[in-house]
Scaffold this active site. Structure first.
Site, PDB file in Angstrom:
ATOM      1  N   ASN A 158      67.286  48.581 130.769  1.00 35.20           N
ATOM      2  CA  ASN A 158      66.482  49.330 129.605  1.00 35.20           C
ATOM      3  C   ASN A 158      66.161  50.810 130.292  1.00 35.20           C
ATOM      4  O   ASN A 158      65.351  50.901 131.060  1.00 35.20           O
ATOM      5  CB  ASN A 158      65.130  48.709 129.428  1.00 35.20           C
ATOM      6  CG  ASN A 158      64.204  49.347 128.393  1.00 35.20           C
ATOM      7  OD1 ASN A 158      64.503  50.168 127.984  1.00 35.20           O
ATOM      8  ND2 ASN A 158      63.207  48.445 127.997  1.00 35.20           N
ATOM      9  N   ASN A 163      62.197  52.990 122.862  1.00 40.63           N
ATOM     10  CA  ASN A 163      62.827  52.387 121.683  1.00 40.63           C
ATOM     11  C   ASN A 163      62.949  50.980 121.463  1.00 40.63           C
ATOM     12  O   ASN A 163      63.827  50.630 121.058  1.00 40.63           O
ATOM     13  CB  ASN A 163      64.424  53.276 121.805  1.00 40.63           C
ATOM     14  CG  ASN A 163      65.297  52.885 122.780  1.00 40.63           C
ATOM     15  OD1 ASN A 163      65.119  51.765 123.511  1.00 40.63           O
ATOM     16  ND2 ASN A 163      65.980  53.773 123.160  1.00 40.63           N
ATOM     17  N   ASP A 186      69.482  48.969 126.591  1.00 38.71           N
ATOM     18  CA  ASP A 186      69.925  50.216 125.489  1.00 38.71           C
ATOM     19  C   ASP A 186      71.368  50.932 126.062  1.00 38.71           C
ATOM     20  O   ASP A 186      71.451  50.702 127.239  1.00 38.71           O
ATOM     21  CB  ASP A 186      68.841  51.187 125.090  1.00 38.71           C
ATOM     22  CG  ASP A 186      67.988  51.707 126.302  1.00 38.71           C
ATOM     23  OD1 ASP A 186      68.682  52.009 127.469  1.00 38.71           O
ATOM     24  OD2 ASP A 186      66.729  52.018 126.091  1.00 38.71           O
ATOM     25  N   ASP A 351      86.507  41.998 116.284  1.00 43.38           N
ATOM     26  CA  ASP A 351      86.071  40.513 116.191  1.00 43.38           C
ATOM     27  C   ASP A 351      86.760  39.759 115.257  1.00 43.38           C
ATOM     28  O   ASP A 351      87.083  40.144 114.111  1.00 43.38           O
ATOM     29  CB  ASP A 351      84.494  40.713 115.856  1.00 43.38           C
ATOM     30  CG  ASP A 351      83.897  39.647 116.045  1.00 43.38           C
ATOM     31  OD1 ASP A 351      83.665  38.982 116.957  1.00 43.38           O
ATOM     32  OD2 ASP A 351      83.294  39.336 114.921  1.00 43.38           O
ATOM     33  N   GLU A 380      90.240  39.775 118.802  1.00 37.56           N
ATOM     34  CA  GLU A 380      89.589  38.296 119.199  1.00 37.56           C
ATOM     35  C   GLU A 380      90.514  37.295 118.419  1.00 37.56           C
ATOM     36  O   GLU A 380      90.381  37.299 117.243  1.00 37.56           O
ATOM     37  CB  GLU A 380      88.074  38.379 119.030  1.00 37.56           C
ATOM     38  CG  GLU A 380      87.685  36.991 119.548  1.00 37.56           C
ATOM     39  CD  GLU A 380      86.414  36.627 118.840  1.00 37.56           C
ATOM     40  OE1 GLU A 380      85.652  35.747 119.410  1.00 37.56           O
ATOM     41  OE2 GLU A 380      85.926  37.033 117.958  1.00 37.56           O
TER      42      GLU A 380
END
Length: 635
Positions: A158, A163, A186, A351, A380
Site C-alpha cells: 500500500n 486511495n 496499489d 486470461d 492462459e
C-alpha cells in the site's frame, strides 16, 4: 461549410429529406459555442488516439442518455480527421462513429459536432503524439531472456493510503483480515519496491488486471472490468500506472498487462445498458460454461457442447461477451492497442484464452503484431494435455484452425511435469518420467522456448504448500524453473516461502508483509525474513542472476537424458557454453561420471563448476536424495 470540413449523415435518405437535413446542418453550424458547450457528450471511448498507426480508423463509442434520437449528422473542422460512418446502437444511448486519422494529423483537440432535427451536441476527441522507441523502450516483448514476477496489486504493498476507499464506488470494504475484501495495495506500492525486484533479478512485472472493477464485492482480483478506459482509482488510476511503466522502463524492466477479452463484470456500463441486443451471449436461463476445452477441437463434438463451452458465462458475475458482434470486436481490439501505446505495455497475457472466439483472437493478436512487431502475447490455457494446450498457440498441426498466438502459460509442464517429478516416486511412467515425457512432446509447438513456465499463480496452491513445505523439494523445483526451457514466471512472495492452498482461492492471495505501514515484519528486507526464508531468497536470487548471465539458459538448446532410477539430467547449451542440471528425485545417493555418462552434451568440456559452491571437479559427482546440482561446464 468551412474548407476541409468533414460531415456525414447517419444513413442515406431521400433527396428532399437530405436537402432539408443539410439545411438544418448548415444552420446548426452557426449556433454559438456557448450554446453548444451545454450539450457536451461526456462519455467517449476512446477519448484520444494517435496518428501514424496502422489502425488509423478508430470506432469511437459515445454513451449518454438518449443521444441518438431520429436523424443524425456529424461534422468536424479538424484537419486530418475524416468521419467515415455513423451508426446508432439498438439503444438510443449509443452512437458509434468511425474516425479516420491521417498520418499527417497534428496533435491537438478536435471538436466533433452532432446535429439532430431537435438540437446540437458535441464531443471532443484528442490527437496525441505517439510514444518514441517502439520495440526498444516499450512494446519490447517478453522472451526467454526475462524472468517475470506476477503481482496482485491489492495484496503487494500500500503505497498510497489515500486511495484505499473511493467515494461512490460500490465496494467500500477495507479489511486485511478478510481474504475477500480489499486490502489497499496499489500501483504506487509496486513502484516503491522496484529496487527490490531488480535486486532479485526480475526483468518483467506482470500485474493482475488494473482496469476499473466497480463491483459490489470481490473487486480485489481485478478480473471483472466495469470500464475498459479507466485504471482502477483504488490502485492509483492512470497517473500511477503511467508512473509504474515509466519507472520499469528506466530500469530496463518490462511491463506485462493482463487482458480479459472473454467477459466483463456484471456492472460494466455496456452490461447495465447494452449498446446492441446481441452485445453479450445470453441464454433463456443462466448457462455456465462447461469448462471443457476438448469440445473446441474434438472432431466428434456435439455443437451444443461447443457452444456452451465458448458462449456460456464463466461465473454469474461475469457476463460473456459476443465477439461475433463487430462492434464488440472493435471495442476490444482498440482497447488492446490503446493500452500498449498509452501505458507502454511490453507484453500481453490473455486470461481464459480457450473460452474466447478463436477467430476473433487471431484478429486481435494480429492487430497487435501488425502495430507492435516485437510485442509478445501469451494466453492462459488451463487445460489438460499437451495436444489440448498446443491447439491454442502456434503449432505444427495440419488442422483447419491455425492459431497465431505465440505461446501459452505452460500448465502441462506444471501438472504433468514438475509437480509429479518432485512429489511422486520414480516409475516407468510416474514421477520424473512425467517431466521427461511431457518435455518430449515439445515437437508440437512452433516455439517451445517461449512457453511460460511456473510453479504457482493466483489461482493455484502455493508450491511450497504443494510440496508440504519440504524445502529440499522446493529448491529442486526452483532450480528447474530457472534453468529449463521457456520464460520463468514467479508469483509474488514465493521467494520467502508464502504458503496457502487454492480452495478457496483467497488463501493463495495473501499480503506481502512489509508492504503496509505498521506491519510487524518486513519481508522486503533480509532483517524481516527468517533464516529459512533468507536461505530460499538467496537461493532464488543466485539462480536468477546466474540465469541472467548465462547465454546457454537464455538462448540455448535443450538436451535431456532418460531418467534412471529417479535421476534426471538435462543440458542447456550453445556453441560456446553449456549448463548441466542433475536432479535426484530418488531416496538414495547417486554418483555420476559427468564426462562419461553425459558425453553427448559435454564432449567439448573437461571441468564442471557448481554455480552455488563454485567447487570445480573433473571426477565423479555425488548427488544426495532430493538434491539438484547445476554446473557450468568449462574446457
Amino acid at each position: 461549410m468551412m474548407p476541409g470540413q468533414q460531415n456525414l449523415l447517419l444513413k442515406k435518405t431521400g433527396r428532399s429529406e437530405a436537402i432539408k437535413f443539410n439545411l438544418l446542418l448548415s444552420m446548426a453550424m452557426v449556433i454559438s459555442s456557448a450554446a453548444i458547450s451545454q450539450q457536451r457528450i461526456a462519455e467517449v471511448y476512446p477519448a484520444h488516439w494517435w496518428p501514424g498507426m496502422k489502425w488509423h480508423t478508430v470506432q469511437v463509442m459515445l454513451h449518454g442518455d438518449h443521444i441518438a434520437p431520429g436523424n443524425l449528422a456529424a461534422t468536424t473542422r479538424y484537419p486530418g480527421l475524416k468521419i467515415k460512418e455513423i451508426k446508432k446502437g439498438d439503444s438510443d444511448n449509443y452512437i458509434f462513429i468511425d474516425l479516420d486519422i491521417a498520418a499527417t494529423t497534428r496533435p491537438g483537440k478536435a471538436t466533433i459536432y452532432l446535429f439532430y432535427t431537435g438540437g446540437t451536441k458535441f464531443f471532443e476527441f484528442e490527437i496525441h503524439n505517439r510514444r518514441s522507441g517502439k520495440g526498444k523502450t516499450y512494446a519490447q516483448g517478453v522472451t526467454s531472456e526475462d524472468v517475470m514476477y506476477l503481482i496482485m496489486p491489492d495484496r503487494f504493498s500500500n503505497g498510497d493510503s489515500t486511495n484505499d476507499r473511493i467515494a461512490g464506488m460500490r465496494d467500500q470494504s477495507l479489511n486485511r483480515d478478510s481474504m475477500y475484501h480489499r486490502h489497499g495495495g496499489d500501483l504506487q506500492g509496486i513502484t516503491n519496491h522496484l529496487n527490490y525486484l531488480q535486486d532479485l533479478g526480475v526483468s518483467a512485472a506482470w500485474m493482475m488486471p488494473v482496469l476499473e472493477n466497480d463491483m459490489p464485492e470481490r473487486s480485489e482480483h481485478g478480473y471483472a472490468f466495469t470500464n475498459h478506459y479507466r485504471i482502477d482509482p483504488r490502485l492509483g488510476g492512470e497517473r500511477a500506472y503511467l508512473q509504474l511503466g515509466n519507472e520499469l522502463h528506466k530500469r530496463k524492466m518490462k511491463l506485462v498487462q493482463d487482458a480479459v477479452y472473454n467477459h466483463v463484470g456484471l456492472k460494466h456500463f455496456t452490461v447495465l445498458d447494452k449498446p446492441f441486443k446481441n452485445w453479450l451471449h445470453e441464454w433463456p436461463v443462466f448457462t455456465q460454461t462447461n469448462y471443457k476445452d476438448q469440445t473446441i477441437f474434438d472432431p466428434y463434438a456435439a455443437p451444443r457442447d461447443k457452444k456452451i463451452m465458448t458462449d456460456g458465462w464463466f461465473v454469474t458475475a461475469m457476463p460473456d461477451l459476443n465477439q461475433d458482434n463487430p462492434y464488440v470486436a472493435n471495442y476490444l481490439i482498440q482497447h488492446a492497442l490503446y493500452c500498449v501505446e498509452e501505458f507502454g505495455v511490453d507484453g500481453w497475457r490473455i486470461d481464459t484464452y480457450a473460452y474466447n472466439d478463436l477467430k476473433f483472437m487471431n484478429r486481435c493478436n494480429q492487430a497487435l503484431y501488425d502495430e507492435y512487431p516485437s510485442i509478445s502475447i501469451f494466453g492462459e490455457t488451463w487445460v489438460h494435455g499437451v495436444p489440448n494446450q498446443s491447439y491454442f498457440c502456434r503449432n505444427h498441426y495440419d488442422i483447419p484452425f491455425k492459431s497465431n498466438l505465440q505461446n501459452t502459460t505452460d500448465f502441462q509442464q506444471l501438472f504433468y511435469g514438475i509437480q509429479p517429478a518432485v512429489n511422486e516416486k520414480f516409475g516407468w511412467t510416474e514421477g520424473i518420467n512425467k517431466l521427461y515425457t511431457t518435455t518430449a512432446q515439445d515437437f508440437v509447438y512452433a516455439d517451445p522456448f517461449n512457453q511460460v513456465i511456473f510453479l504457482d499463480n493466483h489461482d493455484l496452491s502455493r508450491f511450497y504448500s504443494v510440496v508440504n513445505e519440504d524445502t529440499a523439494k522446493y529448491k529442486m523445483a526452483l532450480g528447474w524453473l530457472f534453468t529449463f526451457r521457456g520464460i520463468p514466471q514467479m508469483y509474488y512472495g514465493m521467494e520467502h516461502l508464502m504458503t496457502g492452498v487454492s480452495n478457496p482461492d483467497g488463501l493463495v492471495r495473501g499480503d506481502f508483509f512489509g508492504g503496509w505501514a505498521g506491519d510487524k515484519t518486513n519481508k522486503f528486507t533480509a532483517a524481516g525474513r527468517t533464516e529459512k526464508e533468507n536461505s530460499i531468497f538467496n537461493y532464488i536470487r543466485t539462480l536468477i542472476h546466474f540465469r541472467n548471465s548465462s547465454e546457454a539458459i537464455k538462448h540455448g538448446k535443450l538436451m535431456q537424458f532418460l531418467p534412471q532410477d529417479g535421476l534426471y539430467t538435462y543440458c542447456r547449451y550453445t556453441s560456446q557454453e553449456a549448463v548441466l542440471c542433475i536432479m535426484n528425485t530418488g531416496d538414495k545417493d547417486k554418483s555420476v561420471q559427468v564426462f562419461k555418462d553425459y558425453a553427448d552434451a559435454v564432449k567439448n568440456y573437461r571441468q564442471a563448476e557448481d554455480i552455488f559452491s563454485h567447487e570445480k571437479t573433473r571426477a565423479d559427482i555425488k548427488i544426495l536424495p532430493g538434491q539438484m546440482k547445476i554446473f557450468i561446464l568449462q574446457p
